[in-house]
Write an enzyme that holds these catalytic residues in place. Structure first.
Site, PDB file in Angstrom:
ATOM      1  N   ASP A  15      -4.324  -9.467  -9.714  1.00 14.67           N
ATOM      2  CA  ASP A  15      -3.950  -9.268  -8.313  1.00 14.67           C
ATOM      3  C   ASP A  15      -5.074  -9.887  -7.479  1.00 14.67           C
ATOM      4  O   ASP A  15      -6.117 -10.277  -8.016  1.00 14.67           O
ATOM      5  CB  ASP A  15      -3.820  -7.763  -8.012  1.00 14.67           C
ATOM      6  N   SER A  16      -4.880  -9.914  -6.162  1.00 16.48           N
ATOM      7  CA  SER A  16      -5.938 -10.428  -5.294  1.00 16.48           C
ATOM      8  C   SER A  16      -7.115  -9.455  -5.210  1.00 16.48           C
ATOM      9  O   SER A  16      -8.193  -9.838  -4.775  1.00 16.48           O
ATOM     10  CB  SER A  16      -5.366 -10.668  -3.896  1.00 16.48           C
ATOM     11  N   CYS A  78       0.946  -8.623  -8.313  1.00 20.23           N
ATOM     12  CA  CYS A  78       0.781  -8.969  -6.903  1.00 20.23           C
ATOM     13  C   CYS A  78       2.123  -9.489  -6.425  1.00 20.23           C
ATOM     14  O   CYS A  78       2.671 -10.432  -7.018  1.00 20.23           O
ATOM     15  CB  CYS A  78      -0.289 -10.053  -6.780  1.00 20.23           C
ATOM     16  N   GLU A 157      -8.601  -2.157   0.300  1.00 19.73           N
ATOM     17  CA  GLU A 157      -9.783  -2.749  -0.348  1.00 19.73           C
ATOM     18  C   GLU A 157     -11.054  -1.981   0.012  1.00 19.73           C
ATOM     19  O   GLU A 157     -11.977  -1.890  -0.781  1.00 19.73           O
ATOM     20  CB  GLU A 157      -9.949  -4.226   0.071  1.00 19.73           C
ATOM     21  N   CYS A 189       3.983  -4.385  -1.841  1.00 24.18           N
ATOM     22  CA  CYS A 189       2.639  -4.940  -2.032  1.00 24.18           C
ATOM     23  C   CYS A 189       1.929  -3.926  -2.912  1.00 24.18           C
ATOM     24  O   CYS A 189       2.000  -2.722  -2.636  1.00 24.18           O
ATOM     25  CB  CYS A 189       1.923  -5.087  -0.694  1.00 24.18           C
ATOM     26  N   THR A 190       1.290  -4.401  -3.959  1.00 27.38           N
ATOM     27  CA  THR A 190       0.704  -3.449  -4.910  1.00 27.38           C
ATOM     28  C   THR A 190      -0.489  -2.684  -4.334  1.00 27.38           C
ATOM     29  O   THR A 190      -0.934  -1.710  -4.921  1.00 27.38           O
ATOM     30  CB  THR A 190       0.305  -4.160  -6.219  1.00 27.38           C
ATOM     31  N   HIS A 191      -1.001  -3.121  -3.184  1.00 30.12           N
ATOM     32  CA  HIS A 191      -2.054  -2.341  -2.523  1.00 30.12           C
ATOM     33  C   HIS A 191      -1.486  -1.086  -1.845  1.00 30.12           C
ATOM     34  O   HIS A 191      -2.198  -0.121  -1.627  1.00 30.12           O
ATOM     35  CB  HIS A 191      -2.747  -3.171  -1.431  1.00 30.12           C
TER      36      HIS A 191
HETATM   37  N1  DGL Z   1      -1.514  -6.795  -3.662  1.00 31.67           N
HETATM   38  C1  DGL Z   1      -0.954  -8.059  -3.323  1.00 31.67           C
HETATM   39  C2  DGL Z   1       0.534  -8.016  -3.130  1.00 31.67           C
HETATM   40  O1  DGL Z   1       1.174  -7.236  -3.806  1.00 31.67           O
HETATM   41  C3  DGL Z   1      -1.713  -8.965  -2.420  1.00 31.67           C
HETATM   42  C4  DGL Z   1      -2.182  -8.455  -1.122  1.00 31.67           C
HETATM   43  C5  DGL Z   1      -2.990  -9.526  -0.425  1.00 31.67           C
HETATM   44  O2  DGL Z   1      -3.902 -10.052  -1.059  1.00 31.67           O
HETATM   45  O3  DGL Z   1      -2.686  -9.849   0.727  1.00 31.67           O
HETATM   46  O4  DGL Z   1       1.105  -8.781  -2.393  1.00 31.67           O
END
Ligand code: DGL
Length: 273
Positions: A15-16, A78, A157, A189-191
């Site tokens: 992921d990022s 991600c 983050e 979004c996984t975040h």
């Molecule tokens: N967690 C990622 C996603 O699911 C990326 C979020 C990001 O880096 O902007 O899209």
């Protein structure tokens, strides 16, 4: 190499940043004997505001860092990278590649009762239309309403996931959904599962929050089983964490989320090679 040797290799996950840990956690619970190798591209987070070409380039380099360590399967944990780079990675890599958009869409379609689904994600994921396409491929009668919520990623983050600030950001982003009468909201979004508390508080009890992790873990198990690549050993799998910047911040936020310390978070250079 024997099949047993191959099965002993790690599942690669990237992921990022910390977001993909929400997927790692579920995979680790379902498949506790599997070795997992996680890469958070913290030097280049966020992906969600970057162009498709840039995200594809970043995704390729993360995948290269993991495949050179000999993984047996890659999870693109991600949504932004899944939306833009899944096809490229699947066609270029020597291992099976699993993304998170299709599993998230499947779970949402299965759970929605009134056929009105909200999707929140990064600017890139929403602009790509990937969720709307995946949902309508499963059921074209479902109405999909999307909203980009880019501030959620830096909040996650930083580990700023509780209290008035994330709740106020959630209130602003989610305001438009109440008139849409959605009963399901995809955390695209996984975040975002790290911010589940404030998002759920604002969305209200009538809205079910869905994230991709549950269906993704099932897909990982199914592919490994089908290919005879489930690790046979009964010893617990090793978990290794790689980042492209700021290992200490990643370890702090990751430990809080996973509920145990992350020791030996290793820096890797994602720019070369
Ligand atoms: N967690 C990622 C996603 O699911 C990326 C979020 C990001 O880096 O902007 O899209």
């Amino acid at each position: 190499m024997t099949r047993a040797d191959k099965a002993d290799r790690a599942i690669g996950i990237f992921d990022s940043g910390v977001g993909g840990l929400t997927v790692l956690k579920r995979i680790a619970q379902r498949l506790p004997h599997e070795h997992l190798c996680y890469l958070g591209d913290t030097a280049r987070v966020p992906y969600g505001t970057k162009s498709a070409d840039t995200v594809i380039r970043y995704a390729r380099s993360c995948a290269a860092r993991l495949t050179e360590r000999g993984i047996k399967l890659l999870v693109v944990a991600c949504n932004t990278a899944s939306a833009y780079a899944l096809e490229t990675l699947s066609s270029e890599l020597p291992v099976p590649v699993i993304g998170v958009v299709e599993p998230g869409a499947r779970e949402a379609v299965r759970r929605s009762r009134n056929g009105r689904i909200g999707v929140i994600g990064t600017t890139g994921t929403v602009a790509s239309g990937a969720y709307a396409r995946a949902i309508s491929a499963l059921n074209s009668d479902i109405r999909v309403y999307s909203k980009a919520c880019p501030l959620f990623v830096p909040l996650a983050e930083e580990g700023w996931t509780r209290g008035e600030l994330p709740r106020s950001v959630a209130r602003t982003y989610l305001a438009g959904f109440s008139a849409r009468r959605i009963d399901t909201l995809v955390l695209g979004c996984t975040h975002y599962p790290l911010l589940r508390g404030p998002i759920a508080a604002v969305a209200g009890p009538g809205v079910l929050l869905v994230d991709s992790a549950r269906e993704t873990e099932k897909a990982v198990e199914a592919v490994l089983r089908e290919q005879g690549l489930l690790r046979a050993a009964s010893t617990p799998g090793r978990h290794q964490f790689l980042v492209s910047d700021a290992p200490a911040t990643f370890a702090r936020v990751g430990a809080r989320f996973l509920g145990h310390p992350l020791t030996g978070v290793e820096w890797v250079d994602v720019q070369t090679g």
